[in-house]
Enzyme design. Structure first.
Site, PDB file in Angstrom:
ATOM      1  N   GLY A 270       0.709  -1.105  -0.075  1.00  0.00           N
ATOM      2  CA  GLY A 270      -0.054  -0.054  -0.028  1.00  0.00           C
ATOM      3  C   GLY A 270       0.888   1.276  -0.081  1.00  0.00           C
ATOM      4  O   GLY A 270       0.788   2.380  -0.843  1.00  0.00           O
ATOM      5  N   LYS A 271       1.764   1.245   0.935  1.00  0.00           N
ATOM      6  CA  LYS A 271       2.826   2.537   1.068  1.00  0.00           C
ATOM      7  C   LYS A 271       3.624   2.585  -0.381  1.00  0.00           C
ATOM      8  O   LYS A 271       3.724   3.821  -0.721  1.00  0.00           O
ATOM      9  CB  LYS A 271       3.838   2.278   2.039  1.00  0.00           C
ATOM     10  CG  LYS A 271       3.470   2.680   3.384  1.00  0.00           C
ATOM     11  CD  LYS A 271       4.287   2.469   4.380  1.00  0.00           C
ATOM     12  CE  LYS A 271       3.990   2.638   5.733  1.00  0.00           C
ATOM     13  NZ  LYS A 271       4.912   2.277   6.679  1.00  0.00           N
TER      14      LYS A 271
ATOM     15  N   ASP B  26       8.230   6.728   9.009  1.00  0.00           N
ATOM     16  CA  ASP B  26       7.832   5.980  10.339  1.00  0.00           C
ATOM     17  C   ASP B  26       6.757   7.027  10.791  1.00  0.00           C
ATOM     18  O   ASP B  26       6.818   8.161  10.806  1.00  0.00           O
ATOM     19  CB  ASP B  26       8.951   6.206  11.345  1.00  0.00           C
ATOM     20  CG  ASP B  26       8.436   5.249  12.385  1.00  0.00           C
ATOM     21  OD1 ASP B  26       8.174   4.342  12.329  1.00  0.00           O
ATOM     22  OD2 ASP B  26       9.184   5.811  13.755  1.00  0.00           O
TER      23      ASP B  26
HETATM   24  P1  IMP Z   1       4.721   2.256  10.640  1.00  0.00           P
HETATM   25  O1  IMP Z   1       5.030   3.735  10.457  1.00  0.00           O
HETATM   26  O2  IMP Z   1       3.994   1.689   9.443  1.00  0.00           O
HETATM   27  O3  IMP Z   1       5.430   1.592  11.652  1.00  0.00           O
HETATM   28  O4  IMP Z   1       3.206   2.459  11.409  1.00  0.00           O
HETATM   29  C1  IMP Z   1       3.109   2.820  13.027  1.00  0.00           C
HETATM   30  C2  IMP Z   1       1.714   2.472  13.645  1.00  0.00           C
HETATM   31  O5  IMP Z   1       1.117   3.672  13.464  1.00  0.00           O
HETATM   32  C3  IMP Z   1       0.830   1.770  12.732  1.00  0.00           C
HETATM   33  O6  IMP Z   1       0.978   0.417  13.097  1.00  0.00           O
HETATM   34  C4  IMP Z   1      -0.504   2.163  13.057  1.00  0.00           C
HETATM   35  O7  IMP Z   1      -0.965   1.681  14.539  1.00  0.00           O
HETATM   36  C5  IMP Z   1      -0.366   3.643  13.378  1.00  0.00           C
HETATM   37  N1  IMP Z   1      -0.418   4.275  11.987  1.00  0.00           N
HETATM   38  C6  IMP Z   1       0.300   4.843  11.366  1.00  0.00           C
HETATM   39  N2  IMP Z   1      -0.430   5.730  10.299  1.00  0.00           N
HETATM   40  C7  IMP Z   1      -1.670   5.295  10.605  1.00  0.00           C
HETATM   41  C8  IMP Z   1      -2.694   5.612   9.667  1.00  0.00           C
HETATM   42  O8  IMP Z   1      -2.716   6.338   8.653  1.00  0.00           O
HETATM   43  N3  IMP Z   1      -3.767   5.218  10.294  1.00  0.00           N
HETATM   44  C9  IMP Z   1      -4.132   4.505  11.365  1.00  0.00           C
HETATM   45  N4  IMP Z   1      -3.134   4.163  11.976  1.00  0.00           N
HETATM   46  C10 IMP Z   1      -1.919   4.555  11.575  1.00  0.00           C
END
Ligand code: IMP
Length: 210
Positions: free
Chosen positions: A11-12, A67
Site C-alpha cells: 500500500g505504501k 515512520d
Molecule cells: P509504521 O509507520 O508503518 O511503523 O506504523 C506505525 C503504526 O502507527 C501503525 O501500525 C498504526 O498503528 C499507526 N498508524 C500510522 N499511520 C496510521 C494511519 O494512517 N492510520 C491508522 N493508524 C496509523
C-alpha cells in the site's frame, strides 16, 4: 531515476508511486537480502533516518523510509513511536497484523474512557526520510493530520487506529474516508508529497514540517 522505499508494505509503495509519477519506486521485495532494521530510536525522524540509511547503504540507491504513529494529547503524546506495538511487545508473531491493530485500538479506548470529548485531541505524524547512498544528501520531512479520538470504532477502511480517529473538519472517521480522501489530508500523503519536492529539487540536509 530509481529509488527504493524501505518497506514491504505494498500500500505504501503504491502510494509513493502515485505521488512520484515519473520516478521508478522499488520496494524491499526487490532486495531479498536487505537487513531488517529495528525501530530503536525514540523519535519518528530518528527511526525514518535509521531505516533509510541502512537501505541506501545496502542497495546503493537513494532510499526513502517513513515512520508514523498516533500522538494523543491526554496521553502526553503517546503511543507515538510505540503506536504499532502499544498493546504488546516488539517482535511478537502478530506484530502489524489486524488483530494487533484491534488490540492497540481497544487498549487506547480503555485508557481514554474517563477523558471528556473536549480533551480527546490527537494527531497522526509521519516522518519521511530520503538518504542518498554516496553519503551525501539526507532530508527528513514531517506530515501531520490533526483530529480527535471518538468513543467507539466506526468504518472498515484504512488500518491501525483509523476507526477511532476523526480528522479536523470531518464527521467521518479516517476508516470511513475513501483512500483518495485520506491520502489528500493524511500525515503520510503530506510527508510523501513534501519529499517529492525534495527529490525533484535536492536541498541541503534538514527537517521541514507540513
Ligand atoms: P509504521 O509507520 O508503518 O511503523 O506504523 C506505525 C503504526 O502507527 C501503525 O501500525 C498504526 O498503528 C499507526 N498508524 C500510522 N499511520 C496510521 C494511519 O494512517 N492510520 C491508522 N493508524 C496509523
Amino acid at each position: 531515476m530509481k529509488i527504493v522505499l524501505a518497506t514491504r508494505n505494498q500500500g505504501k509503495i503504491e502510494e509513493l508511486r502515485r505521488i512520484l509519477g515519473g520516478i521508478d519506486v522499488l520496494g524491499l521485495e526487490a532486495f531479498p537480502d536487505a537487513p531488517e532494521v529495528p525501530e530503536t530510536e525514540l523519535t519518528f525522524e530518528g527511526n525514518a533516518l535509521l531505516k533509510a540509511r541502512a537501505i541506501a547503504a545496502h542497495t546503493g540507491l537513494p532510499a526513502v523510509s517513513d515512520d508514523s504513529g498516533l500522538c494523543v494529547d491526554a496521553l502526553n503524546g503517546m503511543p507515538g513511536v510505540l503506536s504499532a506495538r502499544w498493546s504488546g511487545r516488539f517482535g511478537t508473531p502478530d506484530f502489524g497484523a489486524p488483530d494487533r491493530d484491534r488490540a492497540n485500538l481497544e487498549l487506547l479506548l480503555d485508557q481514554l474512557a474517563d477523558v471528556a470529548a473536549a480533551d480527546r485531541g490527537a494527531h497522526f505524524v509521519c516522518a519521511a526520510a530520503l538518504v542518498r547512498p554516496d553519503g551525501g544528501e539526507q532530508v527528513v520531512v514531517e506530515g501531520r493530520m490533526d483530529g480527535r479520538i471518538i468513543e467507539a470504532p466506526r468504518g472498515d477502511g484504512g488500518f491501525g487506529y483509523d476507526p477511532i480517529f476523526v480528522p479536523d473538519g470531518e464527521t467521518r472517521t479516517s476508516a470511513e474516508l475513501t483512500a483518495a480522501e485520506k491520502d489528500a489530508i493524511s500525515h503520510r500523503g503530506k510527508a510523501f508529497r513534501a519529499l517529492a519536492v525534495s527529490l525533484a529539487r535536492p536541498t541541503e540536509a534538514g527537517v521541514s514540517r507540513t
